[in-house]
Every structure is written in structure tokens, then in C-alpha cells.
Motif scaffolding. Structure first.
Motif, short mmCIF file in Angstrom:
data_model
loop_
_atom_site.label_atom_id
_atom_site.label_comp_id
_atom_site.label_asym_id
_atom_site.label_seq_id
_atom_site.Cartn_x
_atom_site.Cartn_y
_atom_site.Cartn_z
N VAL A 218 0.85 -1.19 0.00
CA VAL A 218 0.00 0.00 0.00
C VAL A 218 0.89 1.24 0.00
O VAL A 218 1.73 1.41 0.88
N LEU A 225 -6.18 3.31 2.63
CA LEU A 225 -6.37 1.92 2.18
C LEU A 225 -6.01 0.91 3.27
O LEU A 225 -6.39 -0.26 3.17
N VAL A 228 -8.95 -0.51 4.90
CA VAL A 228 -9.67 -1.29 3.88
C VAL A 228 -9.08 -2.69 3.79
O VAL A 228 -9.82 -3.69 3.74
#
Length: 493
Positions: A218, A225, A228
Motif C-alpha cells: 500500500v 487503504l 480497507v
């Protein structure tokens, strides 16, 4: 149809928003001895078909689905907030309670249910449904009362509640099949239970390990994110373990533990806050839904039997199961009694009680309302006495008061530094010393000093007084030297 559909959606969203807002705001008026989840249930019942809201809802399938998603979010957050190294010494007693304790509780409650007139399949089914405990209910009462449990007792209760759901689910599914088919072939449980638990634990660890690798890819510029990915890990762990005929709930808890015990989790503080939000959202959703599902008039019909079953669970089944399970681990009598009494029930039993209704077994609706009544009654009785009992048995952890303000590091990359907070005691070597006079390690620096409700910058001329909370930025290897000078550590990240 084109014009009415947006209006219907708007009305549904308005009703949903109102319920959520009411559930959130009512927490300010709650008493510490009453778990907040109980208030969510009450709001759902008030909004239901027999309440003032008149919202007709009897979809047990949807309630089960919402409950399952909520439990995934709640269990992952519970694992994420637990440092496995801190609770590892108590894995043995917690595992015993989460397996043999669930079976023993199921058996005793089943005897009482059968004596009250339920057929054996339904009686054992009811015992299995009410057997798991809920740490969220326990610790919401304790935190609301400002009590911190001694580590051995608190860790055992926390681990047990995170691990006993799978056993209850296996027994519930098996007994639902028995009640539906009339065949008492329970022999497969002897091998299914350990296999499903082992598969669930393995899948949870494997998915979390893969998730840690994925987090390295990431980009630091897209920190949003990270939660997520961790949420995806929770969902994949549950789905993967279930598809592999393992325990999905145990997989989620193990995945959370794996992430929570890993120091290299980027933006740890931010990720924990987001999953705390998701867990709270899950609790609000599941308890509002279950409250809507209940018909108060049917609760009154099962009240006498429910009171008898609740008394059996609280005063016979749970104490007997805990006493038998903790004998090999040499818990003191007051610790054993406390673990037995604070085994509050929560969302899991009520969610499990929707499963027999979905399958359509005889008496399933009555079992659902019996379980609901037993859970609520237990929460009210136990919740009102947990703070008093904690103090009476001397099981509250005596520690320094928390600071009025704290610093948390939010970083998109794993860091090699940390912030540690100390409480300055009158006997500490640094008491009444100016910061410039203290020989700090080369890489250490005072980030902030909290004195009452005031914040002070860590400048050399500042004199440290007893009662100050000092937050220090340092390397992990500097911590022993700082402890020698400052003494009592409040917390660290």
C-alpha cells in the motif's frame, strides 16, 4: 414507481438514521452498571411492531445475516485490541472454558429446560445457544465504572469470550439438525469440533499473515487503504474458514490477534480507531435489529420459564462449569467465583437463536424469545452487581490515574520510536528536577508534560512536580534507563 421509489428510500433512511442517532445519544444517559447494548435492544423494541415506532420486522434470515457481519467486525476488533504476548499465559484456562465449559453449561441448562417441558433436542439446543459469554458486555460495565480487572482474571475472561463462540455455533448447528431430522447421530461432533477449530485458527493466521504482506504494497500516500485491507482480512478470514469447513468466527478472532500483536502495523492508532468505529457500528446494527425482531407480548408468555432458566444458568450451570474447568489451573476461589459470575451474555446467543427459526424447527420462535429473555435478565442482574463484586473481592487493578491528555503517533510507515508516558511520584528521582538536569538517553526527548488540565512543552527550564504525566519520545532500548529515573510507567504504544 419512479417517483415513489426515492421517497420510500428517503423514509427508510430517515427511520434508520433516527434509530442510530437515538442509540448513540442514549449512551450519555446510561448507568455504568447497564451495558450499552441493552439500551440498543430497548430502542429496537420501542421502534418495533408492538412499540411506538410500529416498524414491522420479522425477517430472521436478514437478522442472522446482519448479526453475522456484526460479529465478524466485533471479534476482529477484539483481537486487534489484544496483545497476544500479554494474554498467552492464560490461553490454557481460557481454551478449557471455551470448549469444555461450553459443553458443561449446555448440559446443565438442557436438564433444566427438559424439566420445564422441552423435548430433549430443543432443550439441548437452547442450552447450546445461551452458553457463550460476551466480553464486550463485561468490559463496557467495568470501563463505565472506571474499574480495571487484575490481569490474570481480565485476560482469562477476554480470551474465553473471544474463543467460545465457535463451540456454541457448532453445538447449535448440530442440535438444530437433530431437532429438524429427529436423528441423534452426534458422533461426528467428536472429530468435527477439534478439526473445525484447528482449521479456523490456521486460516485466520494465514489470512492475517498474507494481509501483512499486502499492507507493504500500500503506497504511504494512500493511508486510507490500510483499514480497507484489514477489514478485507476479517471478511476473507471468516469466509475462507467457513468454506474450508472451519470455524469462521475463530478465524476472525485469530486474524485480529495476529494483526494486533504485530509491531509493524502501519498507522496502528488510526487503524484501531476505525475498527473501534466498525465494532460499535456492528453492535448498534445487530442490537437494533434484534430488538425490532422481538414481540414483547411473547416475552411475557415465556417469562416464568425464562426466569427459571436464567436462575439455572447464573447460579448452577455457569458456576459449576467454571469451577470444573479452572481446577487444573489453580485459580483462587474468589477468582473462580468472579469468572463465573461476570460471564455476561450478549449478541451471540440472540443471533444464534434466529438460526432454528430460519430452519423451521418446532418451537423455534418460543426458543428465540426464551433466549432473549434469559440474556436480558442476566445482563440486568449481573451488570448491576459486577462493579460492586469487583471491589468486594479485591480484583480491581490498582494503577496510576490516566493523564488528562495523551499523544499518539499516527504514521503511514512502521517506526522504530515510541511514546511512553510516566507518572511522576514524590519518590521518583526526577521529582522537583528541571528537565535540563535529567540525563536523558541521546535519542530521547520530552514531548509533553500534563499537569492537571494544563499542557506544558518539554523545555529544559520546566520543573517536574509530583502528579505530572510526562510523555517521552524514545527508542525501545531506552525504556529501561527511563524507568530507573521516572519509575511508574502509565502506558506506551
Amino acid at each position: 414507481m419512479g417517483s415513489s421509489a426515492p421517497i420510500e428510500l428517503a423514509v427508510a433512511l430517515l427511520a434508520l438514521g433516527t434509530l442510530i442517532a437515538a442509540a448513540a445519544l442514549v449512551t450519555r444517559a446510561s448507568r455504568p452498571s447497564v451495558p450499552i447494548a441493552l439500551l440498543f435492544l430497548g430502542i429496537g423494541m420501542l421502534a418495533g411492531s408492538e412499540g411506538i415506532g410500529r416498524i414491522a420486522f420479522d425477517n430472521h434470515v436478514l437478522a442472522y445475516q446482519i448479526g453475522t457481519i456484526a460479529l465478524v467486525l466485533i471479534l476482529f476488533d477484539g483481537g486487534l485490541s489484544t496483545q497476544f504476548g500479554h494474554v498467552r499465559p492464560f490461553l490454557g484456562p481460557a481454551t478449557t472454558l471455551a470448549t469444555l465449559g461450553v459443553v458443561a453449561t449446555t448440559g446443565v441448562v438442557a436438564l433444566a429446560a427438559h424439566a420445564l417441558g422441552l423435548a430433549w433436542p430443543q432443550a439441548i439446543l437452547l442450552g447450546a445457544i445461551v452458553s457463550p459469554t460476551d466480553a464486550a458486555a463485561v468490559f463496557s460495565v467495568l470501563r463505565g465504572s472506571g474499574i480495571h480487572l487484575q490481569h490474570r482474571v481480565g485476560a482469562t475472561i477476554e480470551l474465553e469470550s473471544g474463543m467460545n463462540d465457535p463451540m456454541a455455533v457448532l453445538l447449535t448447528v448440530a442440535m438444530t439438525e437433530v431437532a429438524r431430522s429427529g436423528r441423534y447421530d452426534l458422533a461426528p461432533l467428536i472429530w468435527r469440533v477439534p478439526v473445525e477449530l484447528a482449521v479456523g485458527a490456521a486460516v485466520g493466521f494465514a489470512v492475517a499473515s498474507a494481509g501483512r504482506i499486502a499492507l507493504r504494497r500500500v503506497p504511504p500516500s494512500i493511508a486510507g487503504l490500510i483499514p480497507v485491507v484489514t477489514t478485507a482480512v476479517a471478511l476473507i478470514a471468516y469466509g475462507g474458514a467457513t468454506v474450508a469447513h472451519g470455524s469462521g468466527l475463530l478465524a476472525v478472532y485469530v486474524a485480529g490477534l495476529t494483526f494486533g500483536s504485530h509491531d509493524a502495523l502501519p498507522d496502528r492508532a488510526g487503524v484501531r480507531r476505525i475498527h473501534d468505529f466498525l465494532a460499535w457500528a456492528g453492535q448498534v446494527a445487530v442490537f437494533l435489529t434484534l430488538g425490532l425482531l422481538v414481540y414483547p407480548s411473547q416475552l411475557l408468555a415465556v417469562a416464568p420459564a425464562a426466569i427459571a432458566l436464567a436462575a439455572t444458568l447464573l447460579f448452577v450451570a455457569r458456576p459449576l462449569a467454571v469451577a470444573l474447568c479452572l481446577v487444573p489451573w489453580r485459580f483462587r476461589p474468589r477468582e473462580t467465583g468472579y469468572v463465573a459470575w461476570v460471564g455476561l451474555r450478549g449478541a451471540v446467543p440472540i443471533v444464534l437463536a434466529t438460526f432454528p427459526v430460519m430452519v423451521g424447527i418446532d418451537g423455534a420462535v418460543a426458543i428465540f424469545h426464551l433466549v432473549f429473555f434469559v440474556v436480558v435478565l442476566g445482563v440486568v442482574i449481573q451488570g448491576a452487581t459486577v462493579p460492586w463484586l469487583t471491589r468486594r473481592l479485591g480484583l480491581a487493578e490498582v494503577g496510576p490515574p490516566p493523564p488528562a491528555a495523551a499523544i499518539a503517533i499516527s504514521s503511514r510507515r512502521p517506526l522504530t520510536t515510541r511514546i511512553i508516558t510516566f507518572l511522576v511520584d514524590e519518590r521518583a528521582a526526577v521529582a522537583h528536577c528541571r528537565l535540563a538536569e535529567i540525563p536523558f538517553p541521546e535519542a530521547a526527548a520530552v514531548a509533553m508534560v500534563v499537569r492537571g488540565d494544563e499542557l506544558h512543552a518539554g523545555r529544559g527550564a520546566l520543573e517536574l512536580l509530583p502528579g505530572d504525566h510526562v510523555s517521552i519520545l524514545c527508542k525501545p532500548q531506552d525504556e529501561p534507563a527511563l524507568v530507573l529515573w521516572f519509575g511508574q510507567r502509565v502506558d506506551h504504544d
